[in-house]
Write a protein that holds these residues in place. Structure first.
Motif, mmCIF file in Angstrom:
data_model
loop_
_atom_site.group_PDB
_atom_site.id
_atom_site.type_symbol
_atom_site.label_atom_id
_atom_site.label_comp_id
_atom_site.label_asym_id
_atom_site.label_seq_id
_atom_site.Cartn_x
_atom_site.Cartn_y
_atom_site.Cartn_z
ATOM 1 N N ARG B 56 27.914 24.102 115.602
ATOM 2 C CA ARG B 56 29.363 24.342 115.631
ATOM 3 C C ARG B 56 29.884 24.661 117.020
ATOM 4 N N ALA B 299 38.118 20.234 111.152
ATOM 5 C CA ALA B 299 36.724 20.656 111.335
ATOM 6 C C ALA B 299 36.120 19.949 112.537
ATOM 7 N N PHE B 301 33.695 17.517 114.200
ATOM 8 C CA PHE B 301 32.899 16.329 113.924
ATOM 9 C C PHE B 301 32.488 15.691 115.243
ATOM 10 N N ASP B 316 29.190 15.915 110.566
ATOM 11 C CA ASP B 316 29.884 17.179 110.296
ATOM 12 C C ASP B 316 29.033 18.288 110.893
ATOM 13 N N SER B 318 29.455 21.379 111.036
ATOM 14 C CA SER B 318 29.375 22.616 110.276
ATOM 15 C C SER B 318 28.397 22.482 109.106
ATOM 16 N N ARG B 319 28.565 21.424 108.356
ATOM 17 C CA ARG B 319 27.682 21.212 107.199
ATOM 18 C C ARG B 319 26.360 20.567 107.572
ATOM 19 N N ARG B 321 25.888 17.352 108.049
ATOM 20 C CA ARG B 321 25.757 16.163 107.207
ATOM 21 C C ARG B 321 26.191 14.947 108.037
#
Lengths: 394, 329
Positions: B56, B299, B301, B316, B318-319, B321
């Motif tokens: 992040r 978010a 990316f 992503d 944060s996730r 993914r």
């Protein structure tokens, strides 16, 4: 009404006894009659009449009538009037008294009329409790009556033109059995056969009468009636039913290819509720290359209306809750299923209540957590929705 | 007559319905802010939390290498131990390479054999390491890329106002020729202390063209220059004649962007990511903007576009993914 054999005195009768004791005290405490004015106004005090159905024994009620008459007459004599109780005697003024005993509350309605023309010169209604305060209530009524009588006779000699007052008020309502009250909790009566003949209310034309309507299963409502005629026939608006269940139909622009349906149960009528909402939509964007997807969102909310205005028609509400968004995305060779849990941190809603539906606008602040089975972007996101609430079940 | 008219209206309305729905879907208000970008074009996705750590607050770089038969996504970011790591994902998003000693992935290229070169490391078609240092005489510039030509691989680097072409290597990576300097653009002041920097390069092997993404500090603009294999050879030997600039010989566009805005050269246009929210596609012939995709989510990316302009990869941060989706334009 019957008296129990166990020696208990029913409440209403106990109240009546209290009234009689107080009035007796008032008479006993009255000082010796002062000398009347040289030419005192002669007032005929007519026998008080009940303002509603009586539930006390006739004997007790007769005593109440007699004592009310004596107490009022005595006060008027103290104020310098020549008081008569015999309708056969000649008098310039006639005083009519109606009373209503409702629990601990005694309501008096007094009118003063010109004995010759029978026109109303003044009057008023007085509400007191059946304790020592009743003495002051009767004295106040007597003082007001004396002032009205003197003012009326002083303006135009012997028989001044009295101000016009309401003679008859008929209230009509489709809510059969609805009770109507004035002055907070003084009952006027109950709607029967679509109408209510109100007892005499000496209200001058141009004044306003505020009545409360109430009926089990409906919202109580207040209504102000402007007195414009001596005989009035007023149609009361229909009471709104108290709704315990509502169905919500809504649409969210951010998930525009879909819709939501919800069921709301009020824990406290029209104030606090719990709601279940289910939304079905697709993120297919109707463009070349876009792939089909299915999104099912279910949430449970707890909310309430914090601000109401315009007789509850306009309401501002807050709610919070939690839910899960299930997404089924079609890949090229396989489909992907995701479950994203979220918190509805805060939602602000405005609704406009009509008789049979209520449009609303709602802004939600949603926080998606980072559950491993999810794919939606973690963090807070704002959503808007609009829809309509329909009463479902009472 | 009226019946006929009515019978014609319904098909017309029905035919307009998809267009109307498409317009509705294009408006930002109608995007789900929680949905990842391009999720309606998703073809595959995978979690990368077993490879990467918390991304992040760290820079993540991504680029796509395509040798015409195999395509790899290179991702460089912080691993679970906190160190920098470069990972190569194949077309099924399976990890084919993971190393902590590979840095400059934005200038990786394909050699004449279809192998991949990242910095000086040579990887085969399956992205297994073949050589740690495949060449040892790069141009005198901070970053270097290479262009596969029929004559061999020409290394390209940028030094202030000039493009350094060479050396030329044969298919066995034997050095054949030296380096030539070529002036890049007439607007670039040769005496300015701050000139061009090579930010990235993408290579469209199928069309034998490479896109060099240059940043000019003095002009504060991004230059995307399309270098063909033949031009690369010419620039290396004998070099462009005096008074001739690279932009005189090659197609190029200049884009108003910031130094850190990622730019991708693709066969179907140049993609500029502004603040990683607006993806703008420019035509390299006309310089006109062809299309824009606005990422509704706020978010974090990272993105990469394939050289053929058919695929977009999204990470992503944060996730953790990774998504592979078809491009939208």
């Amino acid at each position: 009404m019957s008296v129990g054999s166990g020696g208990k005195i029913p409440g209403r009768r106990r109240t009546l006894i209290s009234v009689l004791i107080l009035l007796s005290c008032l008479l006993l405490c009255r000082p010796a009659l002062v000398s009347a004015e040289s030419l005192p106004l002669r007032v005929l005090v007519n026998e008080p009449q009940p303002g509603g159905p009586s539930e006390v024994p006739q004997e007790s009620e007769q005593r109440l009538i007699r004592l009310l008459t004596e107490a009022l007459a005595g006060e008027l004599e103290l104020l310098g009037f020549a008081v008569s109780r015999d309708p056969a005697e000649t008098a310039e003024l006639a005083l009519n008294l109606r009373y209503l005993l409702n629990g601990e509350r005694l309501t008096l309605v007094i009118t003063v009329t010109d004995a010759a023309s029978e026109r109303v010169l003044g009057g008023g209604s007085y509400v007191g409790t059946t304790d020592l305060g009743l003495v002051n209530t009767i004295r106040q009524a007597a003082a007001d009556t004396a002032r009205h009588a003197r003012a009326a006779t002083g303006i135009s000699g012997t028989h001044p033109e009295p101000p016009p007052v309401l003679q008859q008020l008929t209230l009509r309502s489709p809510n059969e059995g609805a009770g109507v009250e004035v002055a907070g909790s003084v009952p006027l009566g109950v709607i029967a056969d679509g109408k209510l003949e109100a007892p005499f209310l000496p209200l001058t034309l141009g004044s306003k009468l505020v009545v409360w309507k109430h009926l089990d299963g409906y919202h109580s409502e207040r209504q102000t009636i402007l007195i414009t005629d001596e005989h009035m026939d007023v149609q009361l608006p229909e009471l709104r039913p108290r709704v315990n269940w509502e169905i919500s139909l809504s649409w969210m622009p951010q998930r525009w290819a879909g819709a939501a349906v919800g069921v709301r149960r009020y824990l406290y009528p029209n104030r606090f509720y719990v709601q279940s909402t289910n939304q079905l939509s697709t993120r297919y964007r109707f463009e070349s290359g876009s792939r089909a997807s299915g999104v099912f969102d279910t949430r449970l909310s707890l909310g309430g209306y914090a601000v109401t205005a315009l007789r509850d028609r306009f309401r501002l509400g807050l709610s919070t809750g939690a839910g899960v968004t299930l997404s089924l995305l079609g890949g090229e060779e396989t489909a992907y299923f995701f479950a994203d849990t979220y918190l509805k941190l805060f939602a602000l809603a405005v609704r406009w209540q009509f008789d049979r539906f209520a449009p609303f606008l709602e802004a939600d602040l949603i926080y998606y957590s980072e559950a491993a089975t999810g794919y939606l972007v973690r963090g807070t996101h704002g959503y808007f929705s609009t829809g309509v609430l329909l009463p479902w079940r009472r | 007559m009226a019946t006929l008219r009515h019978s014609m209206v319904a098909p017309v309305l029905l035919s307009l319905l998809p267009a109307a729905l498409g317009l509705l879907g294009a408006c930002e208000l109608f995007y789900d802010p929680a949905a990842p970008p391009f999720d309606d074009r998703l073809t595959s996705t995978v979690m990368v939390d077993d490879v990467f750590g918390d991304l992040r607050r760290s820079d993540v770089e991504m680029t796509v290498l395509d040798n015409g038969s195999r395509r790899y996504l290179l991702v460089r970011g912080r691993d679970k131990g906190g160190g920098e790591r470069t990972v190569a994902f194949d077309e099924d998003l399976k990890v084919r390479m993971s190393r902590s000693d590979v840095w400059d992935i934005r200038n990786a290229f394909v050699d004449v054999n279809g192998n991949f070169v990242v910095e000086r490391m040579l990887f085969d078609r399956g992205f297994s390491l073949e050589e740690e240092e495949i060449y040892d005489n790069p141009p005198d510039s901070e970053r270097v890329t290479g262009v596969a030509t029929p004559s061999g691989v020409v290394l390209l680097g940028v030094e202030n106002h000039s493009l350094e072409a060479g050396p030329l290597y044969d298919s066995d990576w034997n050095e054949l020729n030296g380096i030539s300097s070529n002036d890049i653009h007439p607007d670039a002041d040769a005496n300015a202390r701050e000139g061009f920097r090579l930010k990235a390069a993408q290579h469209d092997v199928g069309r034998a063209r490479s896109g060099l993404v240059l940043w000019n500090d003095a002009l504060s603009r991004v230059f995307v220059i399309e270098v063909s294999a033949s031009l690369a050879v010419d620039m290396q030997d004998p070099g462009l004649a005096g008074g001739t600039f690279v932009t005189d010989e090659a197609r190029y566009i200049t884009v108003s962007a910031r130094d850190y805005d990622p730019v991708f050269y693709t066969r179907r246009g140049v993609v500029v990511l502004r603040d990683k929210r607006d993806h703008e596609v420019f035509d390299i012939d006309s310089g006109e903007r062809l299309d824009t995709y606005h990422v509704a989510s706020n978010a974090e990316f990272a993105f990469a576009y394939s050289p053929d302009g058919r695929w977009v990869y999204t990470l992503d941060k944060s996730r953790l993914r990774l998504y592979k989706a078809r491009t939208w334009w």
